[in-house]
Scaffold this motif. Sequence first.
Motif, PDB file in Angstrom:
ATOM      1  N   ALA A 116      17.405  75.335  41.981  1.00 14.61           N
ATOM      2  CA  ALA A 116      17.073  74.262  42.791  1.00 14.61           C
ATOM      3  C   ALA A 116      18.379  73.496  43.210  1.00 14.61           C
ATOM      4  CB  ALA A 116      16.054  73.166  42.126  1.00 14.61           C
ATOM      5  N   ILE A 117      18.470  72.989  44.332  1.00 15.60           N
ATOM      6  CA  ILE A 117      19.599  71.949  44.714  1.00 15.60           C
ATOM      7  C   ILE A 117      19.136  70.834  45.313  1.00 15.60           C
ATOM      8  CG2 ILE A 117      20.859  74.374  45.269  1.00 15.60           C
ATOM      9  CD1 ILE A 117      20.524  73.159  48.306  1.00 15.60           C
ATOM     10  N   ASP A 118      19.756  70.008  45.404  1.00 13.24           N
ATOM     11  CA  ASP A 118      19.567  68.363  46.142  1.00 13.24           C
ATOM     12  C   ASP A 118      20.167  68.437  47.357  1.00 13.24           C
ATOM     13  OD1 ASP A 118      17.976  67.761  43.607  1.00 13.24           O
ATOM     14  OD2 ASP A 118      19.604  66.487  43.009  1.00 13.24           O
ATOM     15  N   VAL A 119      19.303  67.766  48.503  1.00 11.87           N
ATOM     16  CA  VAL A 119      19.924  68.069  49.757  1.00 11.87           C
ATOM     17  C   VAL A 119      19.744  66.479  50.077  1.00 11.87           C
ATOM     18  CG1 VAL A 119      19.678  68.697  52.143  1.00 11.87           C
ATOM     19  CG2 VAL A 119      19.069  70.168  50.519  1.00 11.87           C
ATOM     20  N   THR A 120      20.799  65.818  50.279  1.00  9.43           N
ATOM     21  CA  THR A 120      20.982  64.546  50.289  1.00  9.43           C
ATOM     22  C   THR A 120      21.101  64.090  51.730  1.00  9.43           C
ATOM     23  OG1 THR A 120      23.426  64.348  50.077  1.00  9.43           O
ATOM     24  CG2 THR A 120      21.881  64.043  48.220  1.00  9.43           C
ATOM     25  N   GLN A 121      20.975  62.679  52.019  1.00 13.08           N
ATOM     26  CA  GLN A 121      21.183  61.995  53.641  1.00 13.08           C
ATOM     27  C   GLN A 121      22.379  62.788  54.252  1.00 13.08           C
ATOM     28  OE1 GLN A 121      21.026  57.714  53.737  1.00 13.08           O
ATOM     29  NE2 GLN A 121      22.474  57.698  55.510  1.00 13.08           N
ATOM     30  N   GLY A 122      22.072  63.122  55.628  1.00 10.41           N
ATOM     31  CA  GLY A 122      23.006  63.692  56.329  1.00 10.41           C
ATOM     32  C   GLY A 122      23.424  64.994  56.281  1.00 10.41           C
ATOM     33  N   GLN A 123      22.667  65.893  55.144  1.00 14.68           N
ATOM     34  CA  GLN A 123      22.709  67.283  55.277  1.00 14.68           C
ATOM     35  C   GLN A 123      21.507  67.919  55.549  1.00 14.68           C
ATOM     36  OE1 GLN A 123      23.334  67.212  50.501  1.00 14.68           O
ATOM     37  NE2 GLN A 123      25.673  67.611  51.037  1.00 14.68           N
ATOM     38  N   PHE A 124      21.635  69.330  55.509  1.00 13.57           N
ATOM     39  CA  PHE A 124      20.575  70.271  55.742  1.00 13.57           C
ATOM     40  C   PHE A 124      20.446  71.564  54.961  1.00 13.57           C
ATOM     41  CE2 PHE A 124      23.466  72.306  58.559  1.00 13.57           C
ATOM     42  CZ  PHE A 124      23.214  73.761  58.835  1.00 13.57           C
TER      43      PHE A 124
END
Length: 168
Positions: A116-124
């Motif tokens: 799994a990966i984390d996608v944060t604000q300003g990312q896609f």
Amino acid sequence: SGFELQAGDVVEIPKAAVASINYDDGTRVVLSPDSQVTLEELTRWNTASKHLSLGSGSLTAHVAKQLAGKSMLIATSNARFRVLGTRFTLEAGVSSSRLDVIEGRVQVRPRDDSAAIDVTQGQFAVADTGSAVNAQASEPRADRGLLALYCFEEGEGTTVHYVSGVNS
């Protein structure tokens, strides 16, 4: 007002309509035209307090901060998206799903159960069959850093009338 939805309900949105699913904690999911979502049943192994499957189309969600140990889970044919409290847009296609995080953080796990990966604000991130999921920087949003908004009315031919009143 609206309808009270139950686990197993399928919501299909026609091409010329939108709909929203509103939860008691303030979470709101807006379904775009030509979308289909299923409310999944919660089970003991699933720690999600809300569980949807996006079969096709897209949705935009503003998820309220979830209680400790709880989350919102949205599944597509390509990945599972675990949400703790954020705003994002998710689009499900036949062969890929795209997540754009506007605010907060969303965990993405491909359906093959790879890391799994984390996608944060300003990312896609884009999840598709057979490819690793990577978070990437999104294009800047038009409203970030907005200092002024100029309004125009349509005129005739090639004429545009300035009507905001700023600097007049």
